[in-house]
Design a protein around this motif. Structure first.
Motif, PDB file in Angstrom:
ATOM      1  N   ASN A  43     -10.140  28.425  12.226  1.00 33.97           N
ATOM      2  CA  ASN A  43      -8.857  27.898  12.684  1.00 33.97           C
ATOM      3  C   ASN A  43      -8.482  26.542  12.125  1.00 33.97           C
ATOM      4  O   ASN A  43      -7.434  26.012  12.454  1.00 33.97           O
ATOM      5  N   GLY A  44      -9.352  25.958  11.305  1.00 32.34           N
ATOM      6  CA  GLY A  44      -9.066  24.636  10.776  1.00 32.34           C
ATOM      7  C   GLY A  44      -9.491  23.553  11.746  1.00 32.34           C
ATOM      8  O   GLY A  44     -10.076  23.836  12.792  1.00 32.34           O
ATOM      9  N   PRO A  45      -9.187  22.301  11.420  1.00 26.55           N
ATOM     10  CA  PRO A  45      -9.676  21.182  12.225  1.00 26.55           C
ATOM     11  C   PRO A  45      -9.093  21.158  13.637  1.00 26.55           C
ATOM     12  O   PRO A  45      -7.971  21.626  13.857  1.00 26.55           O
ATOM     13  N   PHE A  46      -9.869  20.625  14.548  1.00 24.30           N
ATOM     14  CA  PHE A  46      -9.405  20.421  15.917  1.00 24.30           C
ATOM     15  C   PHE A  46      -8.421  19.260  15.906  1.00 24.30           C
ATOM     16  O   PHE A  46      -8.658  18.248  15.254  1.00 24.30           O
ATOM     17  N   LYS A  47      -7.316  19.388  16.629  1.00 19.83           N
ATOM     18  CA  LYS A  47      -6.328  18.313  16.700  1.00 19.83           C
ATOM     19  C   LYS A  47      -6.638  17.351  17.849  1.00 19.83           C
ATOM     20  O   LYS A  47      -6.308  16.183  17.787  1.00 19.83           O
ATOM     21  N   SER A  48      -7.269  17.868  18.894  1.00 24.74           N
ATOM     22  CA  SER A  48      -7.685  17.013  20.010  1.00 24.74           C
ATOM     23  C   SER A  48      -8.917  17.636  20.653  1.00 24.74           C
ATOM     24  O   SER A  48      -9.238  18.800  20.402  1.00 24.74           O
ATOM     25  N   LEU A  49      -9.588  16.854  21.492  1.00 23.44           N
ATOM     26  CA  LEU A  49     -10.765  17.391  22.181  1.00 23.44           C
ATOM     27  C   LEU A  49     -10.385  18.539  23.102  1.00 23.44           C
ATOM     28  O   LEU A  49     -11.187  19.421  23.362  1.00 23.44           O
ATOM     29  N   ASP A  50      -9.141  18.542  23.586  1.00 26.71           N
ATOM     30  CA  ASP A  50      -8.703  19.641  24.453  1.00 26.71           C
ATOM     31  C   ASP A  50      -8.728  20.982  23.723  1.00 26.71           C
ATOM     32  O   ASP A  50      -8.835  22.032  24.360  1.00 26.71           O
ATOM     33  N   ASP A  51      -8.644  20.963  22.396  1.00 25.19           N
ATOM     34  CA  ASP A  51      -8.730  22.200  21.616  1.00 25.19           C
ATOM     35  C   ASP A  51     -10.089  22.879  21.787  1.00 25.19           C
ATOM     36  O   ASP A  51     -10.225  24.076  21.536  1.00 25.19           O
ATOM     37  N   LEU A  52     -11.086  22.121  22.202  1.00 23.29           N
ATOM     38  CA  LEU A  52     -12.423  22.700  22.434  1.00 23.29           C
ATOM     39  C   LEU A  52     -12.386  23.782  23.506  1.00 23.29           C
ATOM     40  O   LEU A  52     -13.227  24.659  23.531  1.00 23.29           O
ATOM     41  N   LYS A  53     -11.397  23.705  24.401  1.00 20.17           N
ATOM     42  CA  LYS A  53     -11.306  24.686  25.483  1.00 20.17           C
ATOM     43  C   LYS A  53     -11.055  26.099  24.948  1.00 20.17           C
ATOM     44  O   LYS A  53     -11.275  27.072  25.652  1.00 20.17           O
ATOM     45  N   ALA A  54     -10.609  26.190  23.692  1.00 19.39           N
ATOM     46  CA  ALA A  54     -10.403  27.499  23.066  1.00 19.39           C
ATOM     47  C   ALA A  54     -11.709  28.079  22.527  1.00 19.39           C
ATOM     48  O   ALA A  54     -11.773  29.233  22.137  1.00 19.39           O
ATOM     49  N   VAL A  55     -12.766  27.269  22.517  1.00 20.81           N
ATOM     50  CA  VAL A  55     -14.068  27.700  22.005  1.00 20.81           C
ATOM     51  C   VAL A  55     -14.877  28.299  23.142  1.00 20.81           C
ATOM     52  O   VAL A  55     -14.928  27.743  24.242  1.00 20.81           O
ATOM     53  N   LYS A  56     -15.507  29.441  22.869  1.00 19.84           N
ATOM     54  CA  LYS A  56     -16.328  30.115  23.877  1.00 19.84           C
ATOM     55  C   LYS A  56     -17.384  29.162  24.433  1.00 19.84           C
ATOM     56  O   LYS A  56     -18.068  28.487  23.679  1.00 19.84           O
ATOM     57  N   GLY A  57     -17.468  29.069  25.747  1.00 18.96           N
ATOM     58  CA  GLY A  57     -18.469  28.242  26.384  1.00 18.96           C
ATOM     59  C   GLY A  57     -17.963  26.884  26.843  1.00 18.96           C
ATOM     60  O   GLY A  57     -18.687  26.154  27.498  1.00 18.96           O
ATOM     61  N   PHE A  58     -16.729  26.555  26.509  1.00 14.16           N
ATOM     62  CA  PHE A  58     -16.170  25.258  26.908  1.00 14.16           C
ATOM     63  C   PHE A  58     -15.016  25.455  27.872  1.00 14.16           C
ATOM     64  O   PHE A  58     -14.103  26.228  27.609  1.00 14.16           O
ATOM     65  N   GLY A  59     -15.075  24.717  28.971  1.00  8.73           N
ATOM     66  CA  GLY A  59     -13.978  24.703  29.930  1.00  8.73           C
ATOM     67  C   GLY A  59     -13.573  23.271  30.193  1.00  8.73           C
ATOM     68  O   GLY A  59     -14.068  22.349  29.545  1.00  8.73           O
ATOM     69  N   ASP A  60     -12.690  23.086  31.166  1.00 10.18           N
ATOM     70  CA  ASP A  60     -12.204  21.744  31.483  1.00 10.18           C
ATOM     71  C   ASP A  60     -13.347  20.779  31.789  1.00 10.18           C
ATOM     72  O   ASP A  60     -13.377  19.662  31.286  1.00 10.18           O
ATOM     73  N   LYS A  61     -14.294  21.223  32.622  1.00  9.81           N
ATOM     74  CA  LYS A  61     -15.380  20.338  33.039  1.00  9.81           C
ATOM     75  C   LYS A  61     -16.273  19.945  31.876  1.00  9.81           C
ATOM     76  O   LYS A  61     -16.629  18.781  31.727  1.00  9.81           O
ATOM     77  N   SER A  62     -16.647  20.902  31.040  1.00 11.63           N
ATOM     78  CA  SER A  62     -17.549  20.562  29.933  1.00 11.63           C
ATOM     79  C   SER A  62     -16.855  19.677  28.907  1.00 11.63           C
ATOM     80  O   SER A  62     -17.462  18.746  28.378  1.00 11.63           O
ATOM     81  N   VAL A  63     -15.579  19.908  28.652  1.00 10.98           N
ATOM     82  CA  VAL A  63     -14.837  19.054  27.720  1.00 10.98           C
ATOM     83  C   VAL A  63     -14.734  17.633  28.279  1.00 10.98           C
ATOM     84  O   VAL A  63     -14.951  16.658  27.560  1.00 10.98           O
ATOM     85  N   ASP A  64     -14.451  17.514  29.575  1.00 16.17           N
ATOM     86  CA  ASP A  64     -14.357  16.186  30.192  1.00 16.17           C
ATOM     87  C   ASP A  64     -15.686  15.430  30.104  1.00 16.17           C
ATOM     88  O   ASP A  64     -15.708  14.225  29.838  1.00 16.17           O
ATOM     89  N   LYS A  65     -16.798  16.141  30.315  1.00 14.33           N
ATOM     90  CA  LYS A  65     -18.117  15.509  30.253  1.00 14.33           C
ATOM     91  C   LYS A  65     -18.430  15.009  28.844  1.00 14.33           C
ATOM     92  O   LYS A  65     -19.158  14.040  28.672  1.00 14.33           O
ATOM     93  N   LEU A  66     -17.900  15.684  27.837  1.00 18.49           N
ATOM     94  CA  LEU A  66     -18.228  15.355  26.451  1.00 18.49           C
ATOM     95  C   LEU A  66     -17.275  14.347  25.815  1.00 18.49           C
ATOM     96  O   LEU A  66     -17.480  13.936  24.680  1.00 18.49           O
ATOM     97  N   ARG A  67     -16.235  13.956  26.542  1.00 18.65           N
ATOM     98  CA  ARG A  67     -15.225  13.058  25.963  1.00 18.65           C
ATOM     99  C   ARG A  67     -15.791  11.804  25.309  1.00 18.65           C
ATOM    100  O   ARG A  67     -15.332  11.391  24.260  1.00 18.65           O
TER     101      ARG A  67
END
Length: 75
Positions: A43-67
């Motif tokens: 899909n090309g580069p991520f534009k923001s960390l929120d784009d990680l939510k489209a990756v299998k295994g990542f949800g709101d909580k895990s993205v917030d923890k990794l900020r």
């Protein structure tokens, strides 16, 4: 003297990090690291960390923890 320590622990850029670099981040294991790299290749580069939510295994909580650990660089 502690001012420089923050620079040593720079956030890992999810757009350029290798599988090994991603795997070294606390909260990302081998399967998530692989998923990030595969998503980036398809899909090309991520534009923001929120784009990680489209990756299998990542949800709101895990993205917030990794900020503090991750970045998307200057994208």
């Amino acid at each position: 003297f502690l001012a420089g320590i923050g620079l040593a622990m720079a956030a890992v850029n999810i757009n350029t990090a290798s599988l090994e670099e991603l795997n070294a981040v606390k909260g990302i294991g081998p399967s998530k690291a692989k998923a990030i790299v595969e998503h980036r290749e398809k899909n090309g580069p991520f534009k923001s960390l929120d784009d990680l939510k489209a990756v299998k295994g990542f949800g709101d909580k895990s993205v917030d923890k990794l900020r503090g650990e991750l970045s998307v660089g200057d994208a």
